[in-house]
Motif scaffolding. Structure first.
Motif, PDB file in Angstrom:
ATOM      1  N   SER A  19     -14.938  43.282 -65.996  1.00 27.68           N
ATOM      2  CA  SER A  19     -13.969  42.456 -65.302  1.00 27.68           C
ATOM      3  C   SER A  19     -13.670  43.053 -63.918  1.00 27.68           C
ATOM      4  N   SER A  66     -17.409  36.451 -60.350  1.00 25.17           N
ATOM      5  CA  SER A  66     -16.908  35.132 -59.942  1.00 25.17           C
ATOM      6  C   SER A  66     -17.019  34.955 -58.434  1.00 25.17           C
ATOM      7  N   THR A  67     -16.711  36.004 -57.714  1.00 23.09           N
ATOM      8  CA  THR A  67     -16.804  35.919 -56.256  1.00 23.09           C
ATOM      9  C   THR A  67     -18.230  35.573 -55.843  1.00 23.09           C
TER      10      THR A  67
HETATM   11  N1  LIG Z   1      -9.051  35.267 -53.417  1.00 18.71           N
HETATM   12  C1  LIG Z   1      -9.003  36.616 -53.578  1.00 18.71           C
HETATM   13  N2  LIG Z   1      -8.180  37.350 -52.803  1.00 18.71           N
HETATM   14  C2  LIG Z   1      -8.126  38.701 -52.929  1.00 18.71           C
HETATM   15  N3  LIG Z   1      -8.852  39.391 -53.810  1.00 18.71           N
HETATM   16  C3  LIG Z   1      -9.678  38.724 -54.624  1.00 18.71           C
HETATM   17  C4  LIG Z   1      -9.803  37.300 -54.545  1.00 18.71           C
HETATM   18  N4  LIG Z   1     -10.698  36.898 -55.474  1.00 18.71           N
HETATM   19  C5  LIG Z   1     -11.112  38.017 -56.081  1.00 18.71           C
HETATM   20  N5  LIG Z   1     -10.518  39.121 -55.594  1.00 18.71           N
HETATM   21  C6  LIG Z   1     -10.771  40.507 -56.004  1.00 18.71           C
HETATM   22  O1  LIG Z   1     -12.149  40.706 -55.991  1.00 18.71           O
HETATM   23  C7  LIG Z   1     -12.542  41.502 -57.089  1.00 18.71           C
HETATM   24  C8  LIG Z   1     -13.633  40.786 -57.854  1.00 18.71           C
HETATM   25  O2  LIG Z   1     -13.078  39.633 -58.437  1.00 18.71           O
HETATM   26  P1  LIG Z   1     -13.939  38.633 -59.315  1.00 18.71           P
HETATM   27  O3  LIG Z   1     -13.044  37.529 -59.734  1.00 18.71           O
HETATM   28  O4  LIG Z   1     -15.161  38.264 -58.553  1.00 18.71           O
HETATM   29  O5  LIG Z   1     -14.341  39.524 -60.562  1.00 18.71           O
HETATM   30  P2  LIG Z   1     -15.072  39.100 -61.902  1.00 18.71           P
HETATM   31  O6  LIG Z   1     -16.225  39.991 -62.019  1.00 18.71           O
HETATM   32  O7  LIG Z   1     -15.315  37.645 -61.919  1.00 18.71           O
HETATM   33  O8  LIG Z   1     -13.997  39.480 -63.003  1.00 18.71           O
HETATM   34  P3  LIG Z   1     -13.657  38.727 -64.374  1.00 18.71           P
HETATM   35  O9  LIG Z   1     -14.681  39.168 -65.359  1.00 18.71           O
HETATM   36  O10 LIG Z   1     -12.297  39.259 -64.707  1.00 18.71           O
HETATM   37  O11 LIG Z   1     -13.659  37.271 -64.119  1.00 18.71           O
HETATM   38  C9  LIG Z   1     -11.303  41.773 -57.904  1.00 18.71           C
HETATM   39  O12 LIG Z   1     -10.844  43.061 -57.607  1.00 18.71           O
HETATM   40  C10 LIG Z   1     -10.315  40.759 -57.412  1.00 18.71           C
HETATM   41  O13 LIG Z   1      -9.009  41.285 -57.454  1.00 18.71           O
END
Ligand SMILES: Nc1ncnc2c1ncn2[C@@H]1O[C@H](COP(=O)(O)OP(=O)(O)OP(=O)(O)O)[C@@H](O)[C@H]1O
Ligand SMILES: [Mg+2]
Lengths: 266, 256
Positions: free
Chosen positions: B42, B47-48
Motif C-alpha cells: 500500500s 494507483s498513481t
Molecule cells: N492526490 C494526491 N495528493 C498527494 N499525495 C498523493 C495523492 N495521491 C497519492 N498520493 C500519495 O502517493 C503515494 C502513492 O499513492 P498510491 O495511491 O498511488 O498508492 P497505492 O500503491 O495505490 O496504494 P494502495 O495499495 O493503498 O491503493 C502515497 O504516499 C499517497 O499518499
C-alpha cells in the motif's frame, strides 16, 4: 417519513402565499389603484377591511396585489441568483485553474461589503426601479451560492463516478448537468429557501428607500414608505404591508429551517 | 506488440509544502491480449501509475504510448477518443456510480455519449449485464440497492460498453469478500481469454496466479522486479516480492 414531520404546515403556508401572489389580481376585492380622496385615510371597517390610504385606495387590495410584485420578484430573483451562482461555482470547482482563482477573488470582493450597503449603492448606480433593485441584489448574492457550490463540488470532485463519466466520453458540461448539480442540489436548495426571507426583506427595503418599486406601484416596501408620515394618525397604512412582510419572511425562514432538518438531519 | 507503454514516468506530490517523489522513472508495458499484474505494498504508487496511464492524473515527466500513439499530452476530443479503447475500473464499486442514477443509465452512459439511440442503448445494456453475469433487471436498480460484488460487475459492464482494448483494474476486488473476489477475477480472466488486454493492480500476489500472464513488482515508486507470473510467484528475487508472497501465503493459511 419522520424527517418530513413539521415541514408540512410551513410548506402549506408558503404555498398559499405563493398562490396568493400569483393570483393576486383576481383575489383583490377592489381596484388597488382607484383613488377617491373623499375616502382617504379611513380606518379599517366592514367595507375596507384594512382601511384606506391617503388617496382613498383600499389597503387590503393593495397588500394583496403588492404580494405579486414583492413575492414573485423575490422568487425570480432567488432562482436567477441560485442558478447563476451555483453553475459558476460548480464550474470553478470542476475546472480549477485561472477561472477559479479569478471568480473566487471577485466573490471575495463582493462578500467583503456589507450586503445592504452594497445593494443600496448598486441600486442607485443601476437605477431603473424594481428591475435595477433586483439586479443589485443578484450582484450581491451570487457569490454566496458560487462559494457553496464550489465547496460542494470539491467534496465530490475526486469521486470515481465523475472520472468514470469522463472516461465514458462526457464533456465538462454533461458532467456538470448530469452528475454534479444533482448531487450538490440539496444544500443549495436549503440555502436558497433560507435566503428567500432575506431577499423579500431586502427588496422591500430598497423600495422603501425609493430605490426599487416606484409609486403608485402597490409594493410592500414602497407602501410602508408612503405610510411613514402617518404612523401616528393612520397606523394601518404602514402596519398592513409591514405585517405582510413580517409574515411572509417568517414563513419562508421557518420553511428553510425545516428543509435544512430534512436534508441535513445532524 | 505492446498496447500500452509507459516510459520513465515521474511524479511527485506536495506533502507539507515539500515535493515527495511517488513515481521514480517507471517504465513498464503490457502486450496486446495479455494481462499484466501490478503488485506492491500500500502506498507504493500503483494507483498513481494507473491514473497516469489513463490520463486522470498528469505526470511530471515521461511518455505514455497507447495503441501506437503518444497520448501524454492529449486533451479534449483527442483524449475522449483514447477512452473508447482504454477503460478503468476502481476499487470502491459504490462510489464508481452516481448515487442518483439507475445502474442502467450509468452503464449506457458511454453509449449515449457516442450517439447510440435510446432503444439500442437499452438492448446493449441488457447484453452487457448478461455478459458480466447479472440479471437484466439490475438496470432498474440504484447503486445502493445492490451488493458490492454486483456493483463491481456493473462497473465492468460499463467499462465494456464501448468494446475497449485495455482495461485497467485498480484493486477491483479489495473491497469484496474472498469468494466474490474469485468470481470477479474469473470474469476478468474470461475477458482476457476473449482477447482483452488488462492491467490488474493488487497487493495480493496470490490473486495474480489466476489472472496475470506477467507481473511487475513495485516498491516505493520503482519497479523492482518484472517477469512471468510463474517465475515471480515461485522464485521471487526481490525482497519486496518475497514479502508480498509471504503475506499472500499467510492469508491463504487462514482461509484453509
Ligand atoms: N492526490 C494526491 N495528493 C498527494 N499525495 C498523493 C495523492 N495521491 C497519492 N498520493 C500519495 O502517493 C503515494 C502513492 O499513492 P498510491 O495511491 O498511488 O498508492 P497505492 O500503491 O495505490 O496504494 P494502495 O495499495 O493503498 O491503493 C502515497 O504516499 C499517497 O499518499
Ligand atoms: Mg491504490
Amino acid at each position: 417519513m419522520g424527517r418530513y414531520r413539521g415541514l408540512f404546515p410551513y410548506a402549506l403556508a408558503a404555498g398559499l402565499i405563493i398562490l396568493l401572489a400569483v393570483f393576486a389580481p383576481y383575489l383583490a376585492p377592489m381596484d388597488p389603484y382607484a383613488q377617491d380622496l373623499s375616502l382617504a385615510l379611513r380606518p379599517p371597517d366592514s367595507v375596507n377591511l384594512l382601511g384606506t390610504d391617503r388617496y382613498g385606495r383600499d389597503v387590503l387590495s393593495r397588500v394583496i396585489v403588492g404580494s405579486q410584485i414583492t413575492i414573485c420578484s423575490s422568487l425570480l430573483l432567488l432562482v436567477a441568483t441560485t442558478v447563476f451562482g451555483s453553475v459558476v461555482g460548480a464550474l470553478c470547482g470542476l475546472r480549477g485553474g485561472r477561472l477559479d482563482t479569478i471568480v473566487m477573488r471577485l466573490s471575495d470582493v463582493f462578500l467583503a461589503f456589507p450586503e445592504m450597503v452594497f445593494a443600496i449603492a448598486a441600486a442607485s448606480v443601476i437605477g431603473g426601479g424594481i428591475a435595477g433593485a433586483a439586479m443589485a441584489l443578484i450582484l450581491i448574492s451570487w457569490p454566496k451560492y458560487a462559494r457553496l457550490a464550489r465547496g460542494l463540488v470539491l467534496t465530490i470532485r475526486s469521486m470515481p463516478y465523475l472520472e468514470a463519466a469522463r472516461m465514458s466520453g462526457s464533456s465538462d458540461r454533461e458532467i456538470l448537468f448530469d452528475h454534479v448539480l444533482g448531487n450538490i442540489a440539496g444544500p443549495i436548495l436549503v440555502t436558497a429557501a433560507l435566503n428567500l426571507g432575506t431577499i423579500i426583506m431586502e427588496l422591500a427595503g430598497l423600495s422603501f428607500l425609493g430605490l426599487g418599486a416606484m409609486p403608485p406601484a402597490a409594493e410592500w416596501g414602497a407602501m410602508m414608505s408612503n405610510g411613514r408620515s402617518m404612523i401616528q394618525t393612520a397606523p394601518w397604512v404602514i402596519l398592513a404591508p409591514g405585517m405582510a412582510i413580517f409574515v411572509s419572511v417568517a414563513v419562508f425562514n421557518m420553511l428553510g429551517d425545516k428543509l435544512r432538518d430534512v436534508f441535513d438531519p445532524k | 506488440m505492446a498496447l500500452l507503454e509507459l516510459h520513465d514516468i515521474v511524479k511527485s506530490f506536495q506533502k507539507d509544502g515539500k515535493p515527495v517523489r511517488v513515481l521514480d522513472n517507471v517504465t513498464v508495458s503490457v502486450e496486446e491480449g495479455k494481462c499484466l499484474g501490478l503488485v506492491g505494498q500500500s502506498g507504493c504508487g500503483k494507483s498513481t501509475l494507473a491514473r497516469i496511464a489513463s490520463r486522470l492524473t498528469e505526470a511530471d515527466g515521461g511518455k505514455i504510448l497507447f495503441d501506437g500513439s503518444d497520448i501524454t499530452e492529449l486533451k479534449g476530443n483527442g483524449l475522449r477518443h483514447v477512452y473508447d479503447g482504454l477503460q478503468m475500473i476502481f476499487q470502491q464499486p459504490e462510489s464508481s456510480f452516481n448515487p442518483r442514477r439507475l445502474l442502467g443509465w450509468s452503464i449506457s452512459e458511454p453509449l449515449r455519449r457516442h450517439g447510440v439511440s435510446e432503444g439500442d442503448c437499452r438492448e446493449r445494456t441488457a447484453q452487457l449485464l448478461r455478459e458480466v453475469g447479472l440479471d437484466t433487471d439490475y438496470a432498474e436498480r440504484y447503486p445502493h440497492e445492490v451488493s458490492g460484488g454486483e456493483c463491481q460487475r456493473a462497473a465492468i459492464a460499463r467499462a465494456l460498453a464501448l468494446n475497449p482494448k485495455l482495461l485497467i483494474c485498480d484493486e477491483i476486488t479489495s473491497a469484496l469478500d474472498v469468494t466474490i473476489q474469485r468470481e470477479i477475477t474469473a470474469l476478468i480472466r474470461s475477458l482476457i481469454e476473449k482477447g482483452m488486454t488488462c492491467i490488474f493492480i493488487t497487493h495480493d500476489l496470490a490473486l495474480l496466479n489466476d489472472v496475470a500472464d506477467s507481473v511487475a513488482v513495485m516498491e516505493k515508486g520503482k519497479i523492482v522486479e518484472a517477469g512471468s507470473t510463474v517465475d515471480i510467484t515461485s522464485h521471487p528475487k526481490s525482497s519486496a516480492a518475497r514479502e508480498l508472497l509471504e503475506a499472500a501465503l499467510f492469508e491463504e493459511g487462514f482461509e484453509g
